[in-house]
Design an enzyme around this catalytic site. Structure first.
Site, short mmCIF file in Angstrom:
data_model
loop_
_atom_site.label_atom_id
_atom_site.label_comp_id
_atom_site.label_asym_id
_atom_site.label_seq_id
_atom_site.Cartn_x
_atom_site.Cartn_y
_atom_site.Cartn_z
CG HIS A 3 0.01 -4.34 4.98
ND1 HIS A 3 -0.72 -3.86 3.91
CD2 HIS A 3 0.47 -5.57 4.59
CE1 HIS A 3 -0.70 -4.74 2.93
NE2 HIS A 3 0.01 -5.79 3.31
CD GLU B 20 -2.40 -3.94 8.90
OE1 GLU B 20 -1.82 -2.85 8.76
OE2 GLU B 20 -3.12 -4.45 8.01
CD GLU C 118 -0.63 0.15 4.63
OE1 GLU C 118 -0.03 -0.93 4.49
OE2 GLU C 118 -1.87 0.23 4.75
CG HIS D 193 -2.04 -1.02 1.08
ND1 HIS D 193 -2.54 -1.72 2.15
CD2 HIS D 193 -2.75 -1.44 -0.01
CE1 HIS D 193 -3.51 -2.53 1.73
NE2 HIS D 193 -3.64 -2.37 0.43
CG ASP E 199 -8.64 -5.47 -1.70
OD1 ASP E 199 -8.53 -6.32 -0.79
OD2 ASP E 199 -9.06 -4.32 -1.52
#
Length: 396
Positions: A307, A366, A165, A162, A255
């Protein structure tokens, strides 16, 4: 650092002179036959650079060697013409300097060009680090794939799926630097001696899956007018891309994987945008294709996707994860303070696909806590939290 073979030299001898693990010298010279070294062949000595030195009055080879804490032959290997008995004042020597400091500075806005430059610098100092492009981004940026070690256990880390990130890339690159440093200094990280990890594992790292997106967040849209206009339109007319997660096509790369992709698409946006649009089909984007092909080719034993944010570790997918995953995630939680979460209603992610197709441990970690993009002021705290995860994924 480059030296040249003399009659009777061996990699084993160089490992003694420069106090380096024998294996990292072998792996730094993959084009040479360790059993048949030929005089005048160039040999790479990892973890060292050279520094010029002008001989001063009273200097001897022995006194200089004492000063740099290496055997005298380390000096002779770099200065073949000098006399061991009489040094002339003013003579220019090359001295070996052991690297004991980080060359990666992750505590800054860490874009693609910085990463590429750091990889080049690391490879120059640590030639046993292998860099093979895994593919190209939409805007034709090469996506580096770094490998360290040749052990049987194949471990994979990735970062910056991402765009906003991007701090994950800086964190992963800093760990890589610390790992390389520890190997060439016969050292440990948090009391863990790292040479056995190197010998037992093959660690593959893709430090920036989404280079176009990272550069969009940090540097703004590209100059190409069509691309620029599309991006601003998808971003609801704003030129502030700090909330952007997707690639340059407006597709969310996490995704994009064929793990109940249809379920994820059903509930997500159907057009390009900053986040959550999974494309018109799985693996439609060059970045996700590159990651899928790498994963098939390397047949990893476990994968960790880094992430931000939330200080949680997702470790399951539809009950398909193997039993040892729970033991691993509990150790990750212990060393980081992060919370293990087995499953949430989420599909089509990289670790979901890995668990589904390989039935092996896959994790989404995360890092940090707050609003993306996390401020660089959190770097040290996040790195300390992540460090135990990086290490335990290798030793367990």
């Amino acid at each position: 650092m480059e030296i040249f073979v003399r009659p009777g030299d061996s990699f084993w001898y160089y490992s003694q002179v420069f106090n380096l693990p024998y294996q990292v010298i072998i792996d730094s010279n993959r084009n040479l036959n360790a059993q048949e070294l030929i005089p005048n062949q160039p040999v790479q000595i990892p973890g060292y650079v050279t520094s010029p030195y002008t001989v001063q009055r009273g200097d001897t080879v022995w006194s200089i060697a004492q000063r740099i804490n290496l055997p005298m032959d380390a000096i002779f290997l770099l200065n073949s013409g000098i006399s061991p008995y009489a040094l002339q004042v003013g003579t220019q020597l090359l001295l070996p300097v052991r690297i004991t400091w980080r060359v990666v500075n992750g505590k800054q806005n860490y874009d693609y060009s910085m990463m590429v430059q750091d990889i080049r610098t690391l490879q120059a100092i640590y030639p046993f680090l292998v860099n093979e492009s895994i593919g190209n981004s939409v805007l034709n940026k090469e996506i580096p794939g770094l490998t360290i070690g040749k052990g049987q256990k194949r471990v994979h880390y990735n970062a910056s799926f991402h765009a906003n990130e991007w701090i994950t890339t800086a964190i992963v690159m800093t760990f890589l630097n610390d790992y390389l440093l520890s190997l060439t200094n016969n050292g440990s990280i948090r009391g863990l001696y790292t040479l056995p990890l190197y010998n037992q594992t093959s660690l593959n790292i893709v430090p920036m899956v989404n280079p176009d997106g990272v550069d969009l967040v940090l540097n703004g849209p590209p100059e190409n007018e069509t691309i620029r206009n599309n991006l601003i339109e998808w971003n609801k007319g704003s030129t502030d891309f700090s909330d952007w997660k997707a690639n340059i096509n407006g597709v969310d790369l996490n995704d994009q994987f064929p793990a109940e992709w249809e379920l994820e698409r059903e509930r997500n946006p159907k057009t390009p945008g900053p986040r959550d649009y999974g494309g018109e089909s799985p693996l439609s984007e060059p970045e996700s294709i590159a990651m899928a092909e790498l994963t098939v080719e390397r047949d990893f034993a476990r994968v960790l996707a880094f992430h931000t944010q939330g200080q949680v570790i997702f470790w399951g997918f539809m009950g398909l994860e193997p039993p040892e995953t729970e033991q691993l995630v509990n150790e990750f939680a212990r060393v980081s303070g992060y919370k293990p979460v087995q499953t949430i209603e989420s599909y089509a992610g990289y670790k979901d696909w890995f668990i589904q197709d390989w039935r092996r441990p896959g994790f989404t970690v995360e890092l940090g806590l707050g609003t993306n993009p996390l401020p660089i002021s959190q770097f040290d705290e996040i790195y300390e939290e992540a460090l135990g995860i990086f290490l335990s994924a290798l030793y367990m």
